[in-house]
Motif scaffolding. Structure first.
Motif, PDB file in Angstrom:
ATOM      1  N   LEU A  86      26.393 -58.380  19.834  1.00  0.00           N
ATOM      2  CA  LEU A  86      25.767 -59.420  19.014  1.00  0.00           C
ATOM      3  C   LEU A  86      24.312 -59.636  19.399  1.00  0.00           C
ATOM      4  CD1 LEU A  86      28.443 -62.257  18.632  1.00  0.00           C
ATOM      5  CD2 LEU A  86      27.281 -61.028  16.786  1.00  0.00           C
ATOM      6  N   SER A  87      24.035 -59.511  20.690  1.00  0.00           N
ATOM      7  CA  SER A  87      22.696 -59.806  21.191  1.00  0.00           C
ATOM      8  C   SER A  87      21.659 -58.757  20.806  1.00  0.00           C
ATOM      9  CB  SER A  87      22.722 -59.944  22.714  1.00  0.00           C
ATOM     10  OG  SER A  87      23.200 -58.748  23.302  1.00  0.00           O
ATOM     11  N   GLU A  88      22.075 -57.618  20.221  1.00  0.00           N
ATOM     12  CA  GLU A  88      21.109 -56.565  19.934  1.00  0.00           C
ATOM     13  C   GLU A  88      20.994 -56.211  18.458  1.00  0.00           C
ATOM     14  OE1 GLU A  88      22.359 -53.203  22.263  1.00  0.00           O
ATOM     15  OE2 GLU A  88      24.232 -52.946  21.149  1.00  0.00           O
ATOM     16  N   VAL A  89      21.587 -57.011  17.574  1.00  0.00           N
ATOM     17  CA  VAL A  89      21.562 -56.640  16.154  1.00  0.00           C
ATOM     18  C   VAL A  89      20.143 -56.656  15.590  1.00  0.00           C
ATOM     19  CG1 VAL A  89      23.950 -57.301  15.691  1.00  0.00           C
ATOM     20  CG2 VAL A  89      22.121 -59.009  15.452  1.00  0.00           C
ATOM     21  N   ASP A  90      19.295 -57.574  16.052  1.00  0.00           N
ATOM     22  CA  ASP A  90      17.919 -57.616  15.547  1.00  0.00           C
ATOM     23  C   ASP A  90      17.163 -56.342  15.911  1.00  0.00           C
ATOM     24  OD1 ASP A  90      18.153 -60.154  14.372  1.00  0.00           O
ATOM     25  OD2 ASP A  90      17.721 -61.155  16.272  1.00  0.00           O
ATOM     26  N   GLU A  91      17.357 -55.887  17.142  1.00  0.00           N
ATOM     27  CA  GLU A  91      16.705 -54.653  17.580  1.00  0.00           C
ATOM     28  C   GLU A  91      17.308 -53.449  16.872  1.00  0.00           C
ATOM     29  OE1 GLU A  91      15.699 -52.187  21.712  1.00  0.00           O
ATOM     30  OE2 GLU A  91      17.087 -53.888  21.740  1.00  0.00           O
ATOM     31  N   LEU A  92      18.614 -53.468  16.696  1.00  0.00           N
ATOM     32  CA  LEU A  92      19.296 -52.324  16.111  1.00  0.00           C
ATOM     33  C   LEU A  92      18.767 -51.990  14.725  1.00  0.00           C
ATOM     34  CD1 LEU A  92      21.535 -50.195  16.062  1.00  0.00           C
ATOM     35  CD2 LEU A  92      23.122 -51.975  15.324  1.00  0.00           C
ATOM     36  N   VAL A  93      18.576 -52.977  13.883  1.00  0.00           N
ATOM     37  CA  VAL A  93      18.137 -52.690  12.516  1.00  0.00           C
ATOM     38  C   VAL A  93      16.704 -52.167  12.478  1.00  0.00           C
ATOM     39  CG1 VAL A  93      19.750 -54.335  11.512  1.00  0.00           C
ATOM     40  CG2 VAL A  93      17.418 -55.080  12.073  1.00  0.00           C
ATOM     41  N   GLN A  94      15.938 -52.435  13.545  1.00  0.00           N
ATOM     42  CA  GLN A  94      14.584 -51.900  13.621  1.00  0.00           C
ATOM     43  C   GLN A  94      14.570 -50.464  14.135  1.00  0.00           C
ATOM     44  OE1 GLN A  94      11.996 -53.376  12.433  1.00  0.00           O
ATOM     45  NE2 GLN A  94      12.740 -55.477  12.165  1.00  0.00           N
ATOM     46  N   VAL A  95      15.555 -50.118  14.968  1.00  0.00           N
ATOM     47  CA  VAL A  95      15.541 -48.824  15.659  1.00  0.00           C
ATOM     48  C   VAL A  95      16.345 -47.766  14.925  1.00  0.00           C
ATOM     49  CG1 VAL A  95      16.302 -47.639  17.764  1.00  0.00           C
ATOM     50  CG2 VAL A  95      15.079 -49.814  17.928  1.00  0.00           C
ATOM     51  N   ALA A  96      17.574 -48.110  14.524  1.00  0.00           N
ATOM     52  CA  ALA A  96      18.496 -47.102  13.993  1.00  0.00           C
ATOM     53  C   ALA A  96      18.815 -47.379  12.526  1.00  0.00           C
ATOM     54  CB  ALA A  96      19.783 -47.078  14.814  1.00  0.00           C
ATOM     55  N   GLU A  97      18.984 -46.297  11.786  1.00  0.00           N
ATOM     56  CA  GLU A  97      19.352 -46.417  10.380  1.00  0.00           C
ATOM     57  C   GLU A  97      20.864 -46.585  10.199  1.00  0.00           C
ATOM     58  OE1 GLU A  97      15.426 -44.889  10.709  1.00  0.00           O
ATOM     59  OE2 GLU A  97      17.271 -43.974  11.490  1.00  0.00           O
ATOM     60  N   TYR A  98      21.654 -46.054  11.171  1.00  0.00           N
ATOM     61  CA  TYR A  98      23.102 -46.064  11.076  1.00  0.00           C
ATOM     62  C   TYR A  98      23.701 -46.616  12.366  1.00  0.00           C
ATOM     63  CZ  TYR A  98      22.823 -42.896   7.031  1.00  0.00           C
ATOM     64  OH  TYR A  98      22.558 -42.343   5.797  1.00  0.00           O
ATOM     65  N   SER A  99      24.902 -47.186  12.252  1.00  0.00           N
ATOM     66  CA  SER A  99      25.632 -47.595  13.454  1.00  0.00           C
ATOM     67  C   SER A  99      27.129 -47.570  13.189  1.00  0.00           C
ATOM     68  CB  SER A  99      25.215 -48.995  13.921  1.00  0.00           C
ATOM     69  OG  SER A  99      25.516 -49.978  12.942  1.00  0.00           O
ATOM     70  N   LEU A 100      27.904 -47.346  14.287  1.00  0.00           N
ATOM     71  CA  LEU A 100      29.358 -47.451  14.254  1.00  0.00           C
ATOM     72  C   LEU A 100      29.735 -48.899  14.519  1.00  0.00           C
ATOM     73  CD1 LEU A 100      30.319 -44.325  16.425  1.00  0.00           C
ATOM     74  CD2 LEU A 100      29.755 -44.414  13.982  1.00  0.00           C
ATOM     75  N   ASN A 101      30.717 -49.425  13.786  1.00  0.00           N
ATOM     76  CA  ASN A 101      31.072 -50.829  13.909  1.00  0.00           C
ATOM     77  C   ASN A 101      32.579 -51.037  13.861  1.00  0.00           C
ATOM     78  OD1 ASN A 101      28.513 -52.838  13.580  1.00  0.00           O
ATOM     79  ND2 ASN A 101      28.129 -50.896  12.550  1.00  0.00           N
ATOM     80  N   SER A 102      33.028 -52.109  14.553  1.00  0.00           N
ATOM     81  CA  SER A 102      34.460 -52.393  14.584  1.00  0.00           C
ATOM     82  C   SER A 102      34.763 -53.884  14.672  1.00  0.00           C
ATOM     83  CB  SER A 102      35.112 -51.684  15.782  1.00  0.00           C
ATOM     84  OG  SER A 102      34.585 -52.183  17.004  1.00  0.00           O
ATOM     85  N   ASP A 103      33.793 -54.735  14.332  1.00  0.00           N
ATOM     86  CA  ASP A 103      34.027 -56.176  14.458  1.00  0.00           C
ATOM     87  C   ASP A 103      33.343 -56.899  13.312  1.00  0.00           C
ATOM     88  OD1 ASP A 103      34.884 -58.470  16.540  1.00  0.00           O
ATOM     89  OD2 ASP A 103      32.971 -59.001  15.603  1.00  0.00           O
ATOM     90  N   ILE A 104      34.068 -57.763  12.629  1.00  0.00           N
ATOM     91  CA  ILE A 104      33.539 -58.449  11.460  1.00  0.00           C
ATOM     92  C   ILE A 104      32.432 -59.431  11.832  1.00  0.00           C
ATOM     93  CG2 ILE A 104      35.329 -60.227  11.525  1.00  0.00           C
ATOM     94  CD1 ILE A 104      33.586 -58.684   8.419  1.00  0.00           C
ATOM     95  N   THR A 105      32.552 -60.082  13.009  1.00  0.00           N
ATOM     96  CA  THR A 105      31.509 -61.019  13.426  1.00  0.00           C
ATOM     97  C   THR A 105      30.176 -60.301  13.617  1.00  0.00           C
ATOM     98  OG1 THR A 105      33.157 -62.410  14.526  1.00  0.00           O
ATOM     99  CG2 THR A 105      30.856 -62.718  15.165  1.00  0.00           C
ATOM    100  N   VAL A 106      30.222 -59.145  14.240  1.00  0.00           N
ATOM    101  CA  VAL A 106      29.003 -58.365  14.441  1.00  0.00           C
ATOM    102  C   VAL A 106      28.465 -57.873  13.101  1.00  0.00           C
ATOM    103  CG1 VAL A 106      28.036 -56.285  15.493  1.00  0.00           C
ATOM    104  CG2 VAL A 106      29.646 -57.702  16.778  1.00  0.00           C
ATOM    105  N   LEU A 107      29.338 -57.444  12.212  1.00  0.00           N
ATOM    106  CA  LEU A 107      28.886 -56.970  10.905  1.00  0.00           C
ATOM    107  C   LEU A 107      28.174 -58.081  10.132  1.00  0.00           C
ATOM    108  CD1 LEU A 107      32.012 -54.840   9.979  1.00  0.00           C
ATOM    109  CD2 LEU A 107      29.659 -53.971  10.068  1.00  0.00           C
ATOM    110  N   ARG A 108      28.685 -59.273  10.196  1.00  0.00           N
ATOM    111  CA  ARG A 108      28.026 -60.390   9.496  1.00  0.00           C
ATOM    112  C   ARG A 108      26.654 -60.673  10.111  1.00  0.00           C
ATOM    113  NH1 ARG A 108      33.708 -63.750   9.434  1.00  0.00           N
ATOM    114  NH2 ARG A 108      34.558 -62.829   7.511  1.00  0.00           N
TER     115      ARG A 108
END
Length: 365
Positions: A86-108
């Protein structure tokens, strides 16, 4: 920089060749390749070689490695392999175009972060098919989450579904196991009313199904690092021939710091070694021993080192020293000599991440 040891020599030409071969072999089955750079600590020259070798994506489980690749100007789409915190979603969207996910809270949270960044982020929803690491165990829940992403998360693109096998639970990527993922993908497609772009059937362990010609139709992507970087692993672990792949992308070189005849059994009362273990020793009398300037700190487990000199035996190591028995080797060893080793994935992973190991890039036939 002057040579210092231990050092890891990385042949980029052989790496590109391996990448091309894996990509072409997968392409014949309609499968794209995400070249995994984690095993090489995300080193930019390695990432560039994988991209030049035709990998359609570059992937790592470490954000800083992906950020380094992006900062270097490599434009191949980047995939985050470890499900995000959860703590890295802001950075993730700036760095990577794709990600693997398995949690609805993180996806939101990821949807919100992508919206605030003015981006659309592509997600691959993971199924747990028995290896018991990341992924949805309840497939009804997984289909519902995929539908929520598709219908209610405007800043996320449901790129596909994926699975991991073999990394924790040592589950084999059998055709039947991978067919389970295809079946889940079909359920998701029926629910959302369109075809998924990506059905990601695992990592290098799944590449064996491509080689055997029995990977299920419907698997459209694999995440491959080990087979490109260290194809000899499939040879040593599973008996698959190299078939034109290079096994010397990475070569470890270490310098001899002592050569002496010594007993093969320690002299004195025995306790534990520096790591709290009680090694077992065999008394073979006096033997010619070589001491190398590297140890646990550099490569983790000496048992996974493969000496290019087949007549030596690695006896053990401490943090900074490796001890070899060279009594039966036809070569005469001297202080200052360089000893070379082939590697498998685990040792290479530690060596690439070690700041104490010099990395040397060559581009040779």
């Amino acid at each position: 920089m002057a040579n210092r040891y231990p050092r890891l020599v990385i042949n980029l030409n052989h790496l590109r060749h391996n990448a091309h071969q894996v990509v072409d072999t997968c392409a014949a089955r309609g499968i794209s390749v995400a070249g995994v750079i984690k095993g090489a600590a995300g080193m930019v020259p390695v990432a560039q070689a994988m991209a030049d070798g035709g990998c359609q994506f570059l992937a790592s489980s470490r954000m800083e490695q992906l950020a380094g690749v992006k900062a270097a100007g490599i434009t191949t789409p980047l995939l985050m392999l470890r499900v995000p915190m959860l703590s890295e979603v802001d950075e993730l969207v700036q760095v990577a175009e794709y990600s693997l996910n398995s949690d609805i809270t993180v996806l939101r949270a990821l949807n919100k972060a992508a919206g605030e960044a003015g981006k659309v982020h592509h997600v691959i929803i993971m199924a747990d098919l028995g290896d018991l690491r990341e992924g949805f165990w309840d497939k009804d829940e997984m289909v519902d989450v995929c539908a929520e992403v598709e219908e209610h998360m405007d800043n996320l693109d449901l790129a596909g579904v994926g699975v991991n096998v073999g990394c924790y639970g040592s589950v084999v990527a059998t055709p039947e196991k991978l067919q389970e993922l295809v079946d889940v993908a079909r359920r998701v497609e029926e629910r959302i009313g369109r075809k998924l772009d990506i059905v990601s059937g695992g990592a290098s362990s799944s590449y064996m199904r491509v080689l055997d010609g029995n990977i299920p139709e419907g698997i459209t992507n694999l995440r491959i690092g080990e087979e490109i970087l260290l194809p000899q692993d499939l040879l040593y672990l599973y008996g698959y021939p190299l078939n034109g792949m290079y096994d010397d992308v990475f070569t470890l070189e270490s310098q001899v710091i002592e050569v002496r005849d010594k007993p093969s059994y320690p002299v004195g009362e025995l306790g534990v070694d520096a790591f709290g273990h009680k090694p077992v020793y065999i008394d073979k009398g006096i033997r010619r021993k070589v001491l190398l300037a590297m140890g646990h700190l550099d490569y983790c487990d000496y048992k996974d080192l493969i000496p290019q000199d087949k007549d030596v035996e690695i006896l053990g190591c401490s943090s900074d020293h490796t001890i070899m028995d060279v009594t039966d080797a036809p070569r005469t060893y001297h202080v200052g000599d360089i000893v070379k080793f082939n590697l498998i994935y685990g040792t290479n992973l530690f060596l690439c991440h070690s700041q104490n190991v010099q990395k040397v890039f060559i581009d040779e036939e």
